[in-house]
Design an enzyme around this catalytic site. Structure first.
Site, PDB file in Angstrom:
ATOM      1  N   ARG A  87      -3.380   9.482   4.087  1.00 39.46           N
ATOM      2  CA  ARG A  87      -2.153   8.985   4.729  1.00 39.46           C
ATOM      3  C   ARG A  87      -1.750   9.998   5.792  1.00 39.46           C
ATOM      4  O   ARG A  87      -1.736  11.212   5.528  1.00 39.46           O
ATOM      5  CB  ARG A  87      -1.022   8.825   3.717  1.00 39.46           C
ATOM      6  CG  ARG A  87       0.307   8.590   4.416  1.00 39.46           C
ATOM      7  CD  ARG A  87       1.421   8.220   3.493  1.00 39.46           C
ATOM      8  NE  ARG A  87       1.254   6.878   2.977  1.00 39.46           N
ATOM      9  CZ  ARG A  87       2.256   6.175   2.439  1.00 39.46           C
ATOM     10  NH1 ARG A  87       3.463   6.695   2.341  1.00 39.46           N
ATOM     11  NH2 ARG A  87       2.055   4.968   1.986  1.00 39.46           N
ATOM     12  N   HIS A 133      -1.559  -0.507   6.732  1.00 36.98           N
ATOM     13  CA  HIS A 133      -1.561   0.010   5.357  1.00 36.98           C
ATOM     14  C   HIS A 133      -2.342  -1.016   4.519  1.00 36.98           C
ATOM     15  O   HIS A 133      -1.772  -1.768   3.746  1.00 36.98           O
ATOM     16  CB  HIS A 133      -0.104   0.115   4.902  1.00 36.98           C
ATOM     17  CG  HIS A 133       0.128   0.879   3.642  1.00 36.98           C
ATOM     18  ND1 HIS A 133      -0.892   1.317   2.820  1.00 36.98           N
ATOM     19  CD2 HIS A 133       1.283   1.270   3.042  1.00 36.98           C
ATOM     20  CE1 HIS A 133      -0.357   1.949   1.785  1.00 36.98           C
ATOM     21  NE2 HIS A 133       0.957   1.936   1.896  1.00 36.98           N
ATOM     22  N   LYS A 192      -3.295  27.419   9.674  1.00 31.73           N
ATOM     23  CA  LYS A 192      -3.893  28.498  10.491  1.00 31.73           C
ATOM     24  C   LYS A 192      -4.441  27.958  11.802  1.00 31.73           C
ATOM     25  O   LYS A 192      -4.983  28.714  12.608  1.00 31.73           O
ATOM     26  CB  LYS A 192      -5.055  29.149   9.723  1.00 31.73           C
ATOM     27  CG  LYS A 192      -4.684  29.732   8.378  1.00 31.73           C
ATOM     28  CD  LYS A 192      -5.948  30.297   7.708  1.00 31.73           C
ATOM     29  CE  LYS A 192      -5.694  30.630   6.259  1.00 31.73           C
ATOM     30  NZ  LYS A 192      -6.956  30.829   5.520  1.00 31.73           N
ATOM     31  N   ARG A 217       4.643   5.784  -4.358  1.00 28.01           N
ATOM     32  CA  ARG A 217       3.783   4.754  -4.951  1.00 28.01           C
ATOM     33  C   ARG A 217       2.320   4.907  -4.585  1.00 28.01           C
ATOM     34  O   ARG A 217       1.447   4.888  -5.443  1.00 28.01           O
ATOM     35  CB  ARG A 217       4.213   3.351  -4.483  1.00 28.01           C
ATOM     36  CG  ARG A 217       5.283   2.721  -5.309  1.00 28.01           C
ATOM     37  CD  ARG A 217       6.142   1.846  -4.425  1.00 28.01           C
ATOM     38  NE  ARG A 217       6.851   2.717  -3.507  1.00 28.01           N
ATOM     39  CZ  ARG A 217       8.002   3.321  -3.790  1.00 28.01           C
ATOM     40  NH1 ARG A 217       8.605   3.075  -4.910  1.00 28.01           N
ATOM     41  NH2 ARG A 217       8.568   4.152  -2.948  1.00 28.01           N
ATOM     42  N   THR A 218       2.045   5.003  -3.274  1.00 23.46           N
ATOM     43  CA  THR A 218       0.646   4.973  -2.845  1.00 23.46           C
ATOM     44  C   THR A 218      -0.097   6.190  -3.409  1.00 23.46           C
ATOM     45  O   THR A 218      -1.176   6.056  -3.987  1.00 23.46           O
ATOM     46  CB  THR A 218       0.565   4.922  -1.301  1.00 23.46           C
ATOM     47  OG1 THR A 218       1.382   3.841  -0.857  1.00 23.46           O
ATOM     48  CG2 THR A 218      -0.851   4.702  -0.833  1.00 23.46           C
TER      49      THR A 218
HETATM   50  C1  NCD Z   1       5.504   1.633   2.582  1.00 22.01           C
HETATM   51  C2  NCD Z   1       4.736   2.536   3.504  1.00 22.01           C
HETATM   52  O1  NCD Z   1       4.590   3.728   3.259  1.00 22.01           O
HETATM   53  O2  NCD Z   1       4.269   2.015   4.500  1.00 22.01           O
HETATM   54  N1  NCD Z   1       5.591   2.102   1.285  1.00 22.01           N
HETATM   55  C3  NCD Z   1       4.509   2.023   0.457  1.00 22.01           C
HETATM   56  O3  NCD Z   1       3.446   2.510   0.739  1.00 22.01           O
HETATM   57  N2  NCD Z   1       4.672   1.333  -0.674  1.00 22.01           N
HETATM   58  C4  NCD Z   1       6.772   1.173   3.154  1.00 22.01           C
HETATM   59  C5  NCD Z   1       7.765   2.164   3.685  1.00 22.01           C
HETATM   60  O4  NCD Z   1       7.479   3.316   3.955  1.00 22.01           O
HETATM   61  O5  NCD Z   1       8.910   1.759   3.860  1.00 22.01           O
END
Ligand code: NCD
Length: 307
Positions: A109, A137, A88, A59-60
């Site tokens: 991320r 997040h 490397k 999703r993200t």
């Molecule tokens: C979440 C995350 O990555 O923190 N998912 C997301 O970004 N929608 C929740 C999860 O990983 O369970």
């Protein structure tokens, strides 16, 4: 309020007014509120978003890619750091410096807490935290707030039951902190023993409810929440058998909840929600994920100073 050039690292960097402004801006991208078919393509045409995903995401990552392209941005980046020069031995900081030179926004991320902050410390351009390990997040939290606001028309005087692993679940950390900014909210963190909320994320509106997860329905019936925010038991942070921590909500759970109570989940779900709940009108987790697109279009436009 100034958003141009801003990093989005920690939900606490934003005041209540700023959060409300971001949510209001997201409405401009949401077909539920905008009836015109006018494209947003010229908002950030010519700008580049670099997506640096050191940890898996559906999703993200995809909603950021979609949001960026919907407002006319080009996208670069990676989701397999092994395919970069880090393989490397190049450092994280040098990788950030290089991507910083090629883009206008960095979306990152990473499995380590505070990695987005480390990136922001070396980058000249805005850095958006798309999840820094078990820490936070913030863009997920903004879409969670948007979903709650869209449903109830308010962000105060609500009871939220967060269910699952409070300890490692970054979306619950940031949601709890965000709800504290609005008045009269109460957060119940329902978890099995050992997975309670870390002290640094506990606000005075937060209460740990440590239970045997087989008692979940009865616990929810006592709390009478407006929102159930369910989450995965993330096995990547846990050792050994996690079956004693797992739980499952189903259509049956709705009988224990107030009629207006909505079920949210940042997804992915594993077993926490039986698919038989998906068609219930109060199960809004897929609509919630869709809202992520509007929030991310708004955030990118704001930090680029284009809206
Ligand atoms: C979440 C995350 O990555 O923190 N998912 C997301 O970004 N929608 C929740 C999860 O990983 O369970």
């Amino acid at each position: 309020m100034k958003f141009k050039g801003r990093d989005v690292i920690d939900i606490n960097d934003f005041s209540k007014e700023e959060l409300l402004y971001i949510l209001k801006t997201a409405k401009k991208f949401d077909p539920a509120f905008v009836k015109s078919k006018k494209s947003n393509y010229t908002i950030a045409q010519g700008k580049i978003a670099a997506l640096l995903f050191f940890e898996p995401s559906t999703r993200t990552e995809q909603s950021f890619k979609s949001a960026a392209q919907k407002i006319g941005m080009g996208i670069i980046g990676f989701d397999d750091p092994e395919a970069t020069s880090m393989h490397k031995g190049e450092t994280f900081e040098d990788t950030i410096r290089i991507m910083d030179a090629y883009a206008d926004v960095l979306i990152i991320r990473h499995p380590e807490p505070f990695s987005a902050k480390r990136a922001a410390d070396v980058a000249q351009i805005p850095v958006l935290n798309a999840g820094d390990g078990p820490n936070q997040h913030p863009t997920q939290t903004m879409l969670d707030l948007y979903t709650i606001l869209k449903t109830f028309g308010k962000l105060d005087k609500l009871k939220i039951a967060m269910v699952g692993n409070q300890k490692h679940y970054r979306t619950m950390h940031a949601l709890s902190a965000a709800m504290f900014k609005f008045s009269g909210n109460k957060i119940y963190g329902i978890s099995p023993k050992g997975l309670e909320m870390p002290a640094e994320f506990k606000t005075k509106n937060y209460e740990d409810v440590t239970i045997d997860m087989r008692k979940l329905n009865q616990t929810l019936a006592e709390i009478k929440p407006d929102v159930v925010y369910a989450g995965r038991i993330p096995k990547e942070y846990m050792k050994g058998d996690i079956s004693k921590y797992t739980y499952q909500m189903s259509i049956k759970t709705m009988e224990f909840l107030p009629k207006h109570c909505i079920i949210m989940h940042p997804l992915p779900r594993i077993d926490e929600i039986d698919p038989n709940l998906d068609t219930h009108p109060n199960a809004i987790y897929f609509a919630q994920a869709r809202n992520g697109l509007y929030i991310r279009e708004a955030l990118l436009s704001l930090v680029l100073g284009r809206i």
